[in-house]
Design an enzyme around this catalytic site. Structure first.
Site, PDB file in Angstrom:
ATOM      1  N   ARG A   1       0.905   6.253  -8.164  1.00 49.95           N
ATOM      2  CA  ARG A   1      -0.474   6.003  -8.597  1.00 49.95           C
ATOM      3  C   ARG A   1      -1.460   6.335  -7.477  1.00 49.95           C
ATOM      4  NH1 ARG A   1      -1.543   0.167 -11.049  1.00 49.95           N
ATOM      5  NH2 ARG A   1      -1.585  -0.385  -8.845  1.00 49.95           N
TER       6      ARG A   1
ATOM      7  N   GLU B   1     -10.779  -3.359 -20.012  1.00 47.51           N
ATOM      8  CA  GLU B   1     -10.026  -4.302 -19.181  1.00 47.51           C
ATOM      9  C   GLU B   1     -10.999  -5.205 -18.453  1.00 47.51           C
ATOM     10  OE1 GLU B   1      -8.030  -2.751 -15.699  1.00 47.51           O
ATOM     11  OE2 GLU B   1      -9.143  -0.886 -15.789  1.00 47.51           O
TER      12      GLU B   1
ATOM     13  N   LYS C   1      -7.345   3.933  -8.684  1.00 47.08           N
ATOM     14  CA  LYS C   1      -7.627   2.722  -7.911  1.00 47.08           C
ATOM     15  C   LYS C   1      -8.543   3.089  -6.743  1.00 47.08           C
ATOM     16  CE  LYS C   1      -5.039  -1.506  -7.300  1.00 47.08           C
ATOM     17  NZ  LYS C   1      -5.449  -2.239  -8.508  1.00 47.08           N
TER      18      LYS C   1
HETATM   19  C1  LIG Z   1      -4.940  -2.889  -9.638  1.00 41.07           C
HETATM   20  C2  LIG Z   1      -5.646  -3.021 -10.938  1.00 41.07           C
HETATM   21  C3  LIG Z   1      -5.009  -3.563 -12.075  1.00 41.07           C
HETATM   22  C4  LIG Z   1      -3.627  -4.171 -12.050  1.00 41.07           C
HETATM   23  O1  LIG Z   1      -2.630  -3.249 -11.750  1.00 41.07           O
HETATM   24  P1  LIG Z   1      -1.193  -3.720 -11.250  1.00 41.07           P
HETATM   25  O2  LIG Z   1      -0.507  -2.448 -10.914  1.00 41.07           O
HETATM   26  O3  LIG Z   1      -0.548  -4.436 -12.365  1.00 41.07           O
HETATM   27  O4  LIG Z   1      -1.414  -4.629 -10.078  1.00 41.07           O
HETATM   28  C5  LIG Z   1      -5.715  -3.580 -13.264  1.00 41.07           C
HETATM   29  N1  LIG Z   1      -6.987  -3.126 -13.348  1.00 41.07           N
HETATM   30  C6  LIG Z   1      -7.626  -2.619 -12.268  1.00 41.07           C
HETATM   31  C7  LIG Z   1      -9.024  -2.143 -12.432  1.00 41.07           C
HETATM   32  C8  LIG Z   1      -6.975  -2.555 -11.036  1.00 41.07           C
HETATM   33  O5  LIG Z   1      -7.626  -2.050  -9.992  1.00 41.07           O
END
Ligand SMILES: *Cc1c(COP(=O)(O)O)cnc(C)c1O
Length: 326
Positions: free
Chosen positions: A67, A205, A169
């Site tokens: 990722r 989300e 991210k």
């Molecule tokens: C990091 C993150 C998540 C959760 O991802 P995981 O890999 O399960 O920790 C969900 N939404 C956003 C916007 C994130 O930055």
């Protein structure tokens, strides 16, 4: 809590150096660094913890490595090779192994890999030099006083643009969510539910976790969108739902107006695994889930117990999910 060792590697003249562990927690960069001027930075988050049989492990670190590579590409940054990412995790956790909390404490060692443009750029263009760093800190149990469902609200702000950077991210996604989260907290809500920024009819989300819904006949439903960050926890929970619990799983667009019909709702992310949502406040209207405000709903509880059991070594893990730190 500051831990003794972190990992640093620098990218210059088109290649990464060998990388080292260091005790120096300070970063020294130009006042014109790409990260400071144009937010050219991406990050990851994962955990190390102690299993029931005393091993120190991380959960699917290869997924974080992959990722981060996608995030870096989207911001015109050089990719940090996946094998080197995993090696950096190994080195830092191993060097700080005294800080990995014991089995049963609910506490874990949180690992933060990140990368940023470090040399001077003032014209709008990608940096030429980058730094990859990885540090860790012990964190307490997410649910300190037992699991309590939270109340969230539908946000009037967006966290990402259509066809923007919501699916990587990037620090910038968090910068733009800070105003909305402070405002939500001031008004007594724990998180913001963001709707799709294009039409505001579909569920996206929260600022840092993906939604997982359960229908009243026990089907797990997770929202599909190009601007949602692909949570590793959410994808793992869907696998668990299908392959361990025999549940039906649907990954599809979820209209906000169907949310009131779900039986359970949770937020998925590394921090909490699943945080149950008891109610969603939408402009004067409160959607209350049948699972209530006292405990997790039955399906989310099973998902939570199974995934945390896999992580802690009490339930057999799928091939490759648990990565032991020697
Ligand atoms: C990091 C993150 C998540 C959760 O991802 P995981 O890999 O399960 O920790 C969900 N939404 C956003 C916007 C994130 O930055």
């Amino acid at each position: 809590m500051k831990t003794p060792y972190r990992y640093v590697s620098n990218y210059k003249d088109g290649k990464w150096d060998d990388g080292v562990l260091t005790t120096d927690d300070k970063v020294c960069i130009s006042e014109c660094a790409g990260v400071l001027q144009y937010a050219q930075t991406v990050f990851e988050g994962l955990k190390a913890y102690t299993t029931v049989d005393g091993r120190i492990v991380t959960f699917r670190p290869d997924m974080n490595a992959t990722r981060m590579l996608a995030s870096a590409k989207r911001l015109e940054m050089p990719v940090f090779p996946e094998d080197r990412f995993i090696d950096a995790v190994n080195q830092v956790v191993s060097a700080n192994r005294d800080y990995v909390p014991p089995y049963g404490s609910g506490a874990t060692l949180y690992i933060r890999p990140y990368m940023f443009g470090s040399d001077a750029v003032i014209g709008v263009k990608p940096a030429n030099e980058y730094q990859f760093r990885l540090f860790c800190t012990p964190v307490g149990p997410y649910f300190k006083e037992g699991v309590k469902p939270i109340v969230i609200r539908v946000s009037d702000f967006d966290r990402a643009a259509p066809r923007g950077t919501g699916n990587i991210k990037a620090g910038l996604n968090y910068a733009m969510s800070l105003y909305a989260i402070v405002d939500a907290h001031e008004k007594g809500f724990e998180e913001n539910m963001y709707l799709d920024p294009g039409t505001r009819t579909y569920v996206e989300e929260t600022g840092g976790a993906n939604f997982l819904f359960v229908t009243d006949d026990g089907t797990v439903v997770t929202p599909l969108s190009d601007s949602i960050l692909p949570s590793i926890t959410r994808r793992s929970l869907c696998y668990v739902a299908e392959n361990y619990l025999g549940l039906k799983v649907e990954h599809r667009k979820v209209r906000f107006d169907e949310v009131k019909d779900f039986a359970e709702c949770g937020l998925c992310g590394t921090a909490a695994v699943i945080s149950p949502v008891g109610a969603i406040y939408d402009h004067g209207n409160l959607i209350q889930f049948p699972s209530g405000m006292e405990k997790m709903g039955p399906v989310i509880q099973k998902l939570y117990d199974t995934l945390t059991g896999i992580q802690m070594g009490t339930i057999e893990a799928p091939e490759g999910w648990i990565h032991e730190i020697k």
